[in-house]
Design an enzyme around this catalytic site. Structure first.
Site, short mmCIF file in Angstrom:
data_model
loop_
_atom_site.label_atom_id
_atom_site.label_comp_id
_atom_site.label_asym_id
_atom_site.label_seq_id
_atom_site.Cartn_x
_atom_site.Cartn_y
_atom_site.Cartn_z
N GLY A 161 10.46 62.19 84.90
CA GLY A 161 11.11 63.48 84.72
C GLY A 161 12.49 63.61 85.32
O GLY A 161 13.04 64.71 85.40
N SER A 214 16.90 53.38 87.62
CA SER A 214 17.38 52.01 87.43
C SER A 214 18.85 51.80 87.77
O SER A 214 19.32 50.65 87.76
CB SER A 214 17.11 51.55 86.00
#
Length: 438
Positions: free
Chosen positions: A289, A57
């Site tokens: 992950g 993000s």
């Protein structure tokens, strides 16, 4: 510090069970780069400073920057309704369809239920198809009344860029940011990433079954980059090179109801906070992950990016920031989470019991026989198969603030309860407002 950081990074990844990491920072006119560990525990490929990590993000600040370039060129304003650029745009609420603006999208105040992860294919029309699929998205909260993190809003913003330029979001990114800054290790598509060393995500010490998110989420979180490239992007927001007035993106747009997670306020794309009297702009990212954080301090010019490919990555990046900013700028990174009260707070937890739900997640607060509270978080939708439900004790600090520890971590996280003017109760956790539904 520069000489010792290489060894210190290796010590920290061991402490926080992170397979591999890379760190870059700009300070007093010099770039410093370090790496430690492995990119993939199955292959043993060494982590290096030029390896690409998924920055998740953090991509949102890049998409917001591209929108601001269009604003500076006079092609729209922050208060332009989305539907003026995308006449076909729809969400479930017709009033929101008509009135939601670019500003709402970039400050996470649209109220659009924003964790819709849908694979619309690998074609160049994937973002267009994703936005068409938003027609059924409900409201998480009424338009503009509070803040709730919205991935969907940034995919919609990416489609706005595609319509304004007539190009794929990936190409707008290359032409608007990567080429002007000379970024050679920043890519969005797997076929480009595999030309470089690339990190693999890990969960519980094992490689994840899926490498990355679906292409349709590109404008919200699909950039892969080496930390030095991310630092160069951060520097452009302090020194210029992309926008005439980058500080316009640091203007507070909304207070975050739960200030204990990321920061106190949201700007345009950026998260805003204050450390030791200095403004700090930042953004973090998580994929499957993998984890990355970018921080920039306008008052000192310091810019830092650190990446991790698993382990207790949030605790790890915070530890790096705490040590590094103290050494470089004399700044104290505030502890975002309140301490557990001693003696325990006497709070009747029964009124908080129930189900809180939004697109992508269901949160259940239950009361045990001894009067204590228990928290259960379940992923729903397309990502449910990749995330097991998590349960933990839910400990009150006061009547609006509770703490919990996610399994496998030692860090306490905060959940804040609040009500809107219409009486709707919300839990604000992980930067998202989740309404109580039962």
């Amino acid at each position: 510090m520069a000489g010792a950081m290489g060894q210190r990074l290796a010590e920290l990844i061991a402490e926080y069970e992170v397979p591999g990491s890379a760190l870059a920072y700009w300070h007093q006119g010099e770039l410093h780069e370090f790496a430690a560990g492995t990119l993939n525990v199955d292959t043993g490929v060494e982590a290096t400073t030029d390896a690409l990590y998924q920055i998740g993000s953090v991509t949102k600040v890049w998409t917001a920057t591209l929108i601001m370039q269009q604003v500076e060129q006079g092609r729209l304003t922050l208060d332009t309704p989305v539907i003026e650029v995308l006449p076909e745009f729809r969400v479930a609420d017709p009033e929101v369809t008509k009135n939601v603006t670019i500003r709402h999208l970039l400050s996470h105040t649209s109220g659009i239920d924003g964790d819709q992860f849908v694979d619309t294919g690998r074609g160049d029309d994937c973002v267009e198809k994703y936005v068409a699929g938003c027609a059924t998205l409900p409201q998480n909260h009424p338009l503009g009344v509070t803040q709730s993190y919205c991935n969907s809003g940034f995919v919609i913003a990416g489609r706005v860029l595609e319509r304004l330029t007539g190009k794929r979001w990936d190409d707008v990114l290359r032409e608007g940011i990567c080429e002007p800054l000379g970024l050679t290790h920043t890519w969005t598509l797997p076929e480009d990433v595999l030309r470089f060393r690339a990190a693999m995500g890990h969960e519980e010490g094992r490689t994840t079954p899926v490498w990355g998110l679906m292409r349709s989420m590109g404008p919200a979180g699909l950039i892969c980059a080496r930390p030095a490239d991310v630092v160069a992007f951060g520097r452009a927001h302090l020194e210029g090179g992309l926008l005439e007035n980058p500080s316009a993106m640091w203007e507070p747009q909304v207070d975050i109801p739960n200030p204990y997670t990321l920061g106190r306020q949201w700007g345009i794309g950026w998260i805003l906070d204050e450390w030791s009297g200095h403004q700090v702009i930042s953004h973090a990212g998580n994929t499957i992950g993998q984890h990355a954080v970018l921080w920039a301090v306008p008052g000192t010019g310091t810019v830092v990016c650190v990446t991790a490919n698993g382990g207790r990555s949030g605790e790890f990046t915070r530890a790096v920031a705490t040590e590094l900013f103290a050494e470089l700028d004399g700044l104290t990174v505030p502890d975002p989470t309140p301490s557990l009260p001693e003696p325990p707070a006497e709070v009747d937890v029964a009124p908080y019991a129930g189900v809180y739900e939004r697109v992508g997640v269901r949160i259940t607060v239950s009361v045990l026989d001894d009067g204590s509270a228990r928290l259960r978080i379940e992923a729903t939708g397309e990502l449910a198969a990749l995330q097991e439900p998590e349960e933990s004790d839910f400990v009150p600090v006061d009547e609006n603030l509770f703490l919990f520890q996610a399994p496998g971590t030692r860090q306490w996280m905060a959940a804040v309860f609040f009500e809107l003017a219409d009486g709707t109760r919300y839990m604000h956790m992980g930067a998202r407002a989740t309404p109580k539904v039962s």
